[in-house]
Structures are given as structure tokens and as C-alpha cells.
Design a protein around this motif. Structure first.
Motif, PDB file in Angstrom:
ATOM      1  N   TYR A 176       0.836  -1.208   0.000  1.00  0.00           N
ATOM      2  CA  TYR A 176       0.000   0.000   0.000  1.00  0.00           C
ATOM      3  C   TYR A 176       0.866   1.251   0.000  1.00  0.00           C
ATOM      4  CZ  TYR A 176      -3.423   3.482   1.443  1.00  0.00           C
ATOM      5  OH  TYR A 176      -4.215   4.601   1.508  1.00  0.00           O
ATOM      6  N   ASN A 177       1.942   1.257   0.768  1.00  0.00           N
ATOM      7  CA  ASN A 177       2.837   2.411   0.809  1.00  0.00           C
ATOM      8  C   ASN A 177       3.494   2.650  -0.553  1.00  0.00           C
ATOM      9  OD1 ASN A 177       2.278   2.920   3.503  1.00  0.00           O
ATOM     10  ND2 ASN A 177       4.020   1.741   4.259  1.00  0.00           N
ATOM     11  N   ARG A 178       3.845   1.565  -1.245  1.00  0.00           N
ATOM     12  CA  ARG A 178       4.402   1.720  -2.599  1.00  0.00           C
ATOM     13  C   ARG A 178       3.372   2.300  -3.549  1.00  0.00           C
ATOM     14  NH1 ARG A 178       6.609  -3.408  -1.526  1.00  0.00           N
ATOM     15  NH2 ARG A 178       4.980  -4.387  -2.780  1.00  0.00           N
ATOM     16  N   LEU A 179       2.125   1.819  -3.417  1.00  0.00           N
ATOM     17  CA  LEU A 179       1.058   2.337  -4.273  1.00  0.00           C
ATOM     18  C   LEU A 179       0.834   3.818  -4.006  1.00  0.00           C
ATOM     19  CD1 LEU A 179      -1.241   1.886  -6.310  1.00  0.00           C
ATOM     20  CD2 LEU A 179      -2.712   1.271  -4.373  1.00  0.00           C
ATOM     21  N   ARG A 180       0.820   4.195  -2.730  1.00  0.00           N
ATOM     22  CA  ARG A 180       0.625   5.601  -2.383  1.00  0.00           C
ATOM     23  C   ARG A 180       1.756   6.470  -2.949  1.00  0.00           C
ATOM     24  NH1 ARG A 180      -2.080   8.973   0.866  1.00  0.00           N
ATOM     25  NH2 ARG A 180      -0.957  10.772   1.681  1.00  0.00           N
ATOM     26  N   TYR A 181       2.962   5.981  -2.826  1.00  0.00           N
ATOM     27  CA  TYR A 181       4.101   6.732  -3.365  1.00  0.00           C
ATOM     28  C   TYR A 181       3.953   6.924  -4.872  1.00  0.00           C
ATOM     29  CZ  TYR A 181       8.817   7.782  -4.953  1.00  0.00           C
ATOM     30  OH  TYR A 181       9.895   8.367  -5.576  1.00  0.00           O
ATOM     31  N   ASN A 182       3.564   5.865  -5.574  1.00  0.00           N
ATOM     32  CA  ASN A 182       3.425   5.951  -7.032  1.00  0.00           C
ATOM     33  C   ASN A 182       2.302   6.892  -7.440  1.00  0.00           C
ATOM     34  OD1 ASN A 182       5.540   4.160  -7.450  1.00  0.00           O
ATOM     35  ND2 ASN A 182       4.213   2.357  -7.536  1.00  0.00           N
ATOM     36  N   VAL A 183       1.175   6.824  -6.728  1.00  0.00           N
ATOM     37  CA  VAL A 183       0.051   7.716  -7.038  1.00  0.00           C
ATOM     38  C   VAL A 183       0.444   9.177  -6.809  1.00  0.00           C
ATOM     39  CG1 VAL A 183      -2.281   8.394  -6.358  1.00  0.00           C
ATOM     40  CG2 VAL A 183      -1.715   5.977  -6.584  1.00  0.00           C
ATOM     41  N   MET A 184       1.077   9.445  -5.686  1.00  0.00           N
ATOM     42  CA  MET A 184       1.501  10.811  -5.387  1.00  0.00           C
ATOM     43  C   MET A 184       2.551  11.301  -6.382  1.00  0.00           C
ATOM     44  SD  MET A 184      -0.353  11.613  -2.770  1.00  0.00           S
ATOM     45  CE  MET A 184       0.416  13.017  -1.962  1.00  0.00           C
ATOM     46  N   LYS A 185       3.310  10.385  -6.935  1.00  0.00           N
ATOM     47  CA  LYS A 185       4.339  10.734  -7.910  1.00  0.00           C
ATOM     48  C   LYS A 185       3.738  11.184  -9.236  1.00  0.00           C
ATOM     49  CE  LYS A 185       8.575  10.519  -9.798  1.00  0.00           C
ATOM     50  NZ  LYS A 185       9.728  11.336  -9.365  1.00  0.00           N
ATOM     51  N   VAL A 186       2.695  10.481  -9.703  1.00  0.00           N
ATOM     52  CA  VAL A 186       2.177  10.745 -11.054  1.00  0.00           C
ATOM     53  C   VAL A 186       0.943  11.633 -11.075  1.00  0.00           C
ATOM     54  CG1 VAL A 186       3.103   8.544 -11.842  1.00  0.00           C
ATOM     55  CG2 VAL A 186       0.716   8.673 -11.099  1.00  0.00           C
ATOM     56  N   MET A 187       0.292  11.832  -9.932  1.00  0.00           N
ATOM     57  CA  MET A 187      -0.927  12.633  -9.915  1.00  0.00           C
ATOM     58  C   MET A 187      -0.719  14.050 -10.465  1.00  0.00           C
ATOM     59  SD  MET A 187      -4.105  12.372  -9.328  1.00  0.00           S
ATOM     60  CE  MET A 187      -5.547  13.383  -9.109  1.00  0.00           C
ATOM     61  N   PRO A 188       0.370  14.736 -10.133  1.00  0.00           N
ATOM     62  CA  PRO A 188       0.571  16.075 -10.708  1.00  0.00           C
ATOM     63  C   PRO A 188       0.605  16.068 -12.234  1.00  0.00           C
ATOM     64  CG  PRO A 188       2.026  15.750  -8.841  1.00  0.00           C
ATOM     65  CD  PRO A 188       1.411  14.411  -9.138  1.00  0.00           C
ATOM     66  N   TYR A 189       1.130  15.007 -12.849  1.00  0.00           N
ATOM     67  CA  TYR A 189       1.170  14.931 -14.299  1.00  0.00           C
ATOM     68  C   TYR A 189      -0.240  14.774 -14.879  1.00  0.00           C
ATOM     69  CZ  TYR A 189       6.053  13.891 -13.218  1.00  0.00           C
ATOM     70  OH  TYR A 189       7.340  13.939 -12.722  1.00  0.00           O
ATOM     71  N   ALA A 190      -1.070  13.991 -14.213  1.00  0.00           N
ATOM     72  CA  ALA A 190      -2.452  13.825 -14.662  1.00  0.00           C
ATOM     73  C   ALA A 190      -3.216  15.134 -14.553  1.00  0.00           C
ATOM     74  CB  ALA A 190      -3.141  12.728 -13.842  1.00  0.00           C
ATOM     75  N   LEU A 191      -3.000  15.867 -13.473  1.00  0.00           N
ATOM     76  CA  LEU A 191      -3.664  17.154 -13.307  1.00  0.00           C
ATOM     77  C   LEU A 191      -3.166  18.169 -14.336  1.00  0.00           C
ATOM     78  CD1 LEU A 191      -3.698  17.432  -9.403  1.00  0.00           C
ATOM     79  CD2 LEU A 191      -5.612  16.887 -10.923  1.00  0.00           C
ATOM     80  N   PHE A 192      -1.881  18.111 -14.654  1.00  0.00           N
ATOM     81  CA  PHE A 192      -1.339  18.987 -15.699  1.00  0.00           C
ATOM     82  C   PHE A 192      -2.003  18.695 -17.045  1.00  0.00           C
ATOM     83  CE2 PHE A 192       1.561  19.591 -19.258  1.00  0.00           C
ATOM     84  CZ  PHE A 192       1.891  20.933 -19.127  1.00  0.00           C
ATOM     85  N   ALA A 193      -2.120  17.403 -17.367  1.00  0.00           N
ATOM     86  CA  ALA A 193      -2.763  17.012 -18.621  1.00  0.00           C
ATOM     87  C   ALA A 193      -4.206  17.495 -18.659  1.00  0.00           C
ATOM     88  CB  ALA A 193      -2.697  15.496 -18.793  1.00  0.00           C
ATOM     89  N   LYS A 194      -4.891  17.372 -17.527  1.00  0.00           N
ATOM     90  CA  LYS A 194      -6.283  17.833 -17.464  1.00  0.00           C
ATOM     91  C   LYS A 194      -6.380  19.318 -17.759  1.00  0.00           C
ATOM     92  CE  LYS A 194     -10.143  18.392 -14.241  1.00  0.00           C
ATOM     93  NZ  LYS A 194     -10.608  18.170 -12.866  1.00  0.00           N
ATOM     94  N   ARG A 195      -5.567  20.129 -17.065  1.00  0.00           N
ATOM     95  CA  ARG A 195      -5.615  21.577 -17.271  1.00  0.00           C
ATOM     96  C   ARG A 195      -5.214  21.943 -18.697  1.00  0.00           C
ATOM     97  NH1 ARG A 195      -3.235  21.407 -12.011  1.00  0.00           N
ATOM     98  NH2 ARG A 195      -1.168  21.596 -12.969  1.00  0.00           N
TER      99      ARG A 195
END
Length: 205
Positions: free
Chosen positions: A76-95
Motif C-alpha cells: 500500500y505504501n508503494r502504491l501511495r508513493y506511485n500515485v503521489m508521484k504521477v498525480m501532478p502529471y495527470a492534473l497537468f494534462a487535465k488543465r
């Protein structure tokens, strides 16, 4: 005796009518204000009665996560790290794609539209060359799902709409070689851990 009763009843009716006139206007009943009621708020007309209300920020309440084993906690900690790592890129793509759609709607000719699409594509490529190319396979897989979550379209659909079907096919072919799938869709019910991480991440505050 009857005269006094009639007189008393008349006073009550006049007083009630006066109070109603003070708290209503145009047939709408407004709440009676106190001396400390100085803050303006929104109101909703509910069958002739004006009900004041204010908008509150959403509060997310989540229980403490319990894990069956240390291995589950580590996963779960690895998953959280990965999500937090890529989420800014997804939000950038959205904007960026939201801005592209607005710009395309205002463009007067196809030439201008092609220039706008090219500029957007170049910005995405620049970001890829700087940062995204360093992502692991797991992070890349999560990113494609999060883009679908944020934009409402898969990465494959975005490439197809902006660059054409042939380019989308080529991108998908390359992605599949390294274990990615640009057609990955996001299903909150299937990705409950990712959804919980996003909602508790603070990205939307």
C-alpha cells in the motif's frame, strides 16, 4: 364583555399582520433578523419561505487503514508513493487539454487549430522528456488510468483526437512493448485504494 373580546382579537390580528409585513416582501416570508445578524448569506425560496444557507467545504472522513500483514502495508505504501508521484502529471494534462478545447472552440480556421494542437502536443512532449520518461512501469500504468480519471478520456483517445488514428496506433504499439496500455480506463470501484489515496491527498483543496 363581548366588546373587550372583539377589541383584544383585533389587536392580536393587527400585531400579527404587522409582524408578517416586516418579515415578508412580495409574498415571500423572510426570516426575522437579530441585532447580530450582519453577515450576508445565500437564500432559497421554499414555497414562499426564504431559507438562508451557506456553502461549506467538503469534509472527507476515512477510517484508519488496517493491514493483514507487513507485506500488505508495504504494498500500500508503494502504491501511495506511485500515485503521489504521477498525480501532478495527470492534473497537468487535465488543465492543458481543457485549455486546448477552449482555444480550439475560439479558433477561426483549421490552420489555427493545427497550431494550437501542435503547441499542446509539444508541451506534453517537453514534460515527458524532462520527467515522465523516468517513471517506472507501475507508475506509467497508474498515470494512464489517472489521465482517464481526470480528463474523462483515455490517453489513446486523446492522441487519436489530436494526432490521428495512425499516430495513436503507433504510440499504443510502443507503450505495449514496455508494459503500458494507453487504452486503460479508470474504474473507482475497482481502484478503491487509488481513489482513497487521491481523496486524502490534498490535491483538490
Amino acid at each position: 364583555m363581548k366588546f373587550y373580546r372583539l377589541f383584544f382579537l383585533s389587536i392580536v390580528m393587527i400585531t400579527a399582520g404587522s409582524a408578517k409585513a416586516q418579515t415578508s416582501g412580495g409574498g415571500v416570508i423572510y426570516p426575522v433578523l437579530g441585532k447580530n445578524d450582519t453577515i450576508r448569506v445565500a437564500g432559497t425560496n421554499d414555497n414562499g419561505v426564504m431559507i438562508p444557507w451557506i456553502s461549506l467545504q467538503e469534509v472527507v472522513i476515512s477510517a484508519t487503514r488496517l493491514f493483514k500483514s507487513p507485506e500488505d502495508r508495504a504494498a500500500y505504501n508503494r502504491l501511495r508513493y506511485n500515485v503521489m508521484k504521477v498525480m501532478p502529471y495527470a492534473l497537468f494534462a487535465k488543465r492543458r487539454y481543457e485549455q486546448l478545447e477552449k482555444d480550439l472552440a475560439l479558433a477561426t480556421d483549421k490552420k489555427s487549430q493545427k497550431i494550437l494542437v501542435k503547441q499542446c502536443d509539444q508541451e506534453i512532449k517537453d514534460m515527458f522528456n524532462r520527467e515522465i520518461k523516468e517513471l517506472t512501469i507501475s507508475q506509467g500504468q497508474i498515470l494512464t488510468k489517472l489521465i482517464d480519471r481526470e480528463v474523462g478520456r483515455t490517453t489513446y483517445e486523446i492522441v487519436k483526437e489530436t494526432k490521428g488514428g495512425v499516430t495513436a496506433f503507433l504510440y499504443q504499439s510502443v507503450a505495449r512493448v514496455v508494459g503500458h496500455n494507453l487504452k486503460s480506463k479508470y474504474n473507482p470501484s475497482e481502484e478503491r485504494d487509488i481513489e482513497a489515496i487521491i481523496l486524502s491527498s490534498g490535491f483538490y483543496q
